[in-house]
Motif scaffolding. Structure first.
Motif, PDB file in Angstrom:
ATOM      1  N   GLY A  95      57.009  16.052  48.906  1.00 19.57           N
ATOM      2  CA  GLY A  95      56.172  16.591  49.977  1.00 19.57           C
ATOM      3  C   GLY A  95      57.044  16.966  51.164  1.00 19.57           C
ATOM      4  N   TYR A 122      51.636  18.209  64.532  1.00 26.67           N
ATOM      5  CA  TYR A 122      51.493  17.277  63.409  1.00 26.67           C
ATOM      6  C   TYR A 122      52.107  15.909  63.772  1.00 26.67           C
ATOM      7  N   TYR A 125      55.975  13.964  62.777  1.00 28.21           N
ATOM      8  CA  TYR A 125      57.307  14.147  63.378  1.00 28.21           C
ATOM      9  C   TYR A 125      57.630  12.940  64.262  1.00 28.21           C
ATOM     10  N   THR A 169      55.482  23.985  64.399  1.00 27.28           N
ATOM     11  CA  THR A 169      54.546  24.056  63.281  1.00 27.28           C
ATOM     12  C   THR A 169      53.861  25.417  63.323  1.00 27.28           C
ATOM     13  N   ASN A 173      49.225  22.614  63.309  1.00 23.87           N
ATOM     14  CA  ASN A 173      48.218  21.608  62.999  1.00 23.87           C
ATOM     15  C   ASN A 173      48.172  20.688  64.211  1.00 23.87           C
ATOM     16  N   THR A 234      55.294  23.516  51.540  1.00 24.01           N
ATOM     17  CA  THR A 234      54.764  22.478  50.652  1.00 24.01           C
ATOM     18  C   THR A 234      53.809  23.110  49.640  1.00 24.01           C
ATOM     19  N   LYS A 237      49.038  22.595  50.197  1.00 24.15           N
ATOM     20  CA  LYS A 237      47.944  23.297  50.868  1.00 24.15           C
ATOM     21  C   LYS A 237      47.492  24.526  50.078  1.00 24.15           C
ATOM     22  N   ARG A 245      53.034  16.079  45.175  1.00 21.97           N
ATOM     23  CA  ARG A 245      54.047  15.802  46.187  1.00 21.97           C
ATOM     24  C   ARG A 245      55.294  16.679  45.989  1.00 21.97           C
TER      25      ARG A 245
HETATM   26  C1  LIG Z   1      51.994  20.702  59.503  1.00 20.76           C
HETATM   27  C2  LIG Z   1      52.103  19.806  58.316  1.00 20.76           C
HETATM   28  N1  LIG Z   1      53.299  19.574  57.792  1.00 20.76           N
HETATM   29  C3  LIG Z   1      53.452  18.785  56.719  1.00 20.76           C
HETATM   30  C4  LIG Z   1      52.373  18.163  56.137  1.00 20.76           C
HETATM   31  C5  LIG Z   1      52.607  17.237  54.980  1.00 20.76           C
HETATM   32  O1  LIG Z   1      52.695  17.941  53.822  1.00 20.76           O
HETATM   33  P1  LIG Z   1      53.097  17.258  52.448  1.00 20.76           P
HETATM   34  O2  LIG Z   1      51.819  16.974  51.739  1.00 20.76           O
HETATM   35  O3  LIG Z   1      53.917  18.286  51.782  1.00 20.76           O
HETATM   36  O4  LIG Z   1      53.876  16.011  52.758  1.00 20.76           O
HETATM   37  C6  LIG Z   1      51.094  18.368  56.644  1.00 20.76           C
HETATM   38  C7  LIG Z   1      49.936  17.706  56.038  1.00 20.76           C
HETATM   39  O5  LIG Z   1      48.835  17.699  56.491  1.00 20.76           O
HETATM   40  C8  LIG Z   1      50.950  19.210  57.777  1.00 20.76           C
HETATM   41  O6  LIG Z   1      49.763  19.436  58.327  1.00 20.76           O
END
Ligand SMILES: Cc1ncc(COP(=O)(O)O)c(C=O)c1O
Length: 394
Positions: A95, A122, A125, A169, A173, A234, A237, A245
């Motif tokens: 992931g 998000y 971080y 991002t 998000n 990733t 989504k 993952r």
């Molecule tokens: C901006 C962002 N980055 C990364 C991720 C995590 O993604 P992954 O499922 O690949 O770990 C998310 C999950 O909601 C997200 O919103």
């Protein structure tokens, strides 16, 4: 001038990667990796499971999967791209959460270096930063359009050389808003000579900005032009594969070599790569685009209906992802965290509809983040949402 060697922690720079048994010999009677030669402990085994040889360690390099991902991204390059991606630009992870953490461990010395984020953003971080004893410096996104404040970010970076990473991002998000590609390019150029660090653009939701697969807004194809750019994607989504993952880091070949030497050798399981190969094949991509298109249509219809409800204020964010961020109002018409929280709780506890309260995020008062459901799910959400919200404000 940007110098990668000065961004990487010295202990990582000199790391001798673990040499896997399978790096030396791949065929024959394989008795070199302490695997179980008798097979998986499964009473019944499907034909697919059998071909995957699950008793064996997976491929540590995943070149076939990387090539397919590269072909996909090269097929719709960003308007600024001049040098196509190659498999040497990629590092795969469990992931993008693993990629986020790996970059931190690669560049930030605990208790010394820092990371910069642009809230609202998000949450992982800052969590990864805390776990790694790395301080998070924050420069808010501009209001109301949720873009990067280039001047403020550049000024912060230029005044603090202990900041090693910037996490952006795009689409954001919880903002759901694409960051202007021109702004990203400008920031990269602006800081190339004045700050020695990496700009990481997390594109978890990027495919929702190009529902037909055309005119990609992704900056992943720019990593060969900007050595200070890293892009995360990733399969969780747009590809609908959160369960397998699989995260992808795109970066210069120099950095990719370091990340690949740092990662756990067998981080991508055979089950994961098998599914990921199917999803990133021609037929898999067709399905992905079809679902993305449908989600985008559902999203727009859902938002329109939500905005018609009494006590739903504006759409706070953008329309570049598979979720929306709407403002919940009290009976006087003001955005309210109290009402949003009550609505969130009552929907989840009494109505089996779960959305996300985001009212505590910077500049998101009264915000609920709603992932786009299927048509039936959205219908049910809407009727329950209206009923509960009216009850709370009555
Ligand atoms: C901006 C962002 N980055 C990364 C991720 C995590 O993604 P992954 O499922 O690949 O770990 C998310 C999950 O909601 C997200 O919103």
């Amino acid at each position: 001038m940007f110098n990668l060697k000065k961004v990487i922690r010295p202990n990582i720079l000199t790391l001798e990667p673990y040499r896997c048994a399978r790096d030396d010999f791949k065929t024959g009677i394989l008795l070199d990796a302490n695997e179980n030669t008798h097979g998986p402990a499964l009473a019944e085994i499907s034909a697919t499971e059998k071909t995957l040889e699950l008793n064996r360690y997976p491929d540590p390099h995943q070149l076939e999967l990387k090539q397919q991902i590269v072909n996909f991204r090269n097929s719709s390059p960003n308007k600024y791209s001049t040098i196509p991606l190659s498999v040497d630009n990629l590092c795969l992870g469990v992931g993008s959460d693993e990629s986020i953490d790996m970059l931190l461990r690669c560049c930030c010395t605990p208790g010394k270096d820092k990371l910069l984020t642009c809230p609202p953003t998000y949450g992982m971080y800052a969590i990864c930063a805390t776990v790694n004893d790395v301080e998070t410096v924050k420069v808010p996104l501009t209001i109301p359009d949720f873009q990067i404040d280039i001047e403020a970010v550049a000024a912060k970076l230029e005044s603090d050389s202990s900041i090693k990473l910037v996490y952006l991002t795009s689409p954001g998000n919880p903002t759901g808003k694409l960051i202007n590609v021109d702004d990203i390019a400008e920031l990269l150029k602006r800081v190339t000579y004045s700050w020695n660090g990496l700009v990481v653009v997390d594109e978890a939701y990027i495919d929702f900005t190009a529902p037909n697969g055309e005119h990609s807004q992704s900056v992943s194809t720019l990593v060969n032009q900007y050595p200070n750019l890293v892009v995360l994607q990733t399969l969780s989504k747009s590809f609908g594969l959160a369960g397998i993952r699989l995260g992808i880091t795109y970066c210069s070949t120099e950095l990719s070599k370091i990340l690949n030497s740092m990662k756990y050798p067998y981080n991508i399981s055979s089950l994961t790569s098998d599914i990921a190969l199917k999803a990133t094949s021609h037929s898999g991509l067709e399905v992905m685009h079809k679902y993305v298109q449908s989600i985008v249509e559902q999203r727009d219809a859902l938002l329109k209906q939500l905005l018609n409800l009494k006590y739903v204020g504006k759409n706070i964010g953008g329309l570049d992802a598979n979720f929306i961020l709407v403002e919940i109002l009290d009976k006087n018409g003001s955005p309210s965290n109290e009402v949003a929280l009550k609505l969130y709780n009552t929907l989840a506890v009494d109505n089996a509809v779960v959305v996300r309260f985001r009212g505590k995020e910077l500049n998101c008062i009264g915000a609920l983040r709603i992932s786009v459901g299927t048509e039936e799910e959205n219908k049910e959400l809407l009727s329950k949402f209206e009923k509960v919200l009216n009850e709370i404000n009555s």
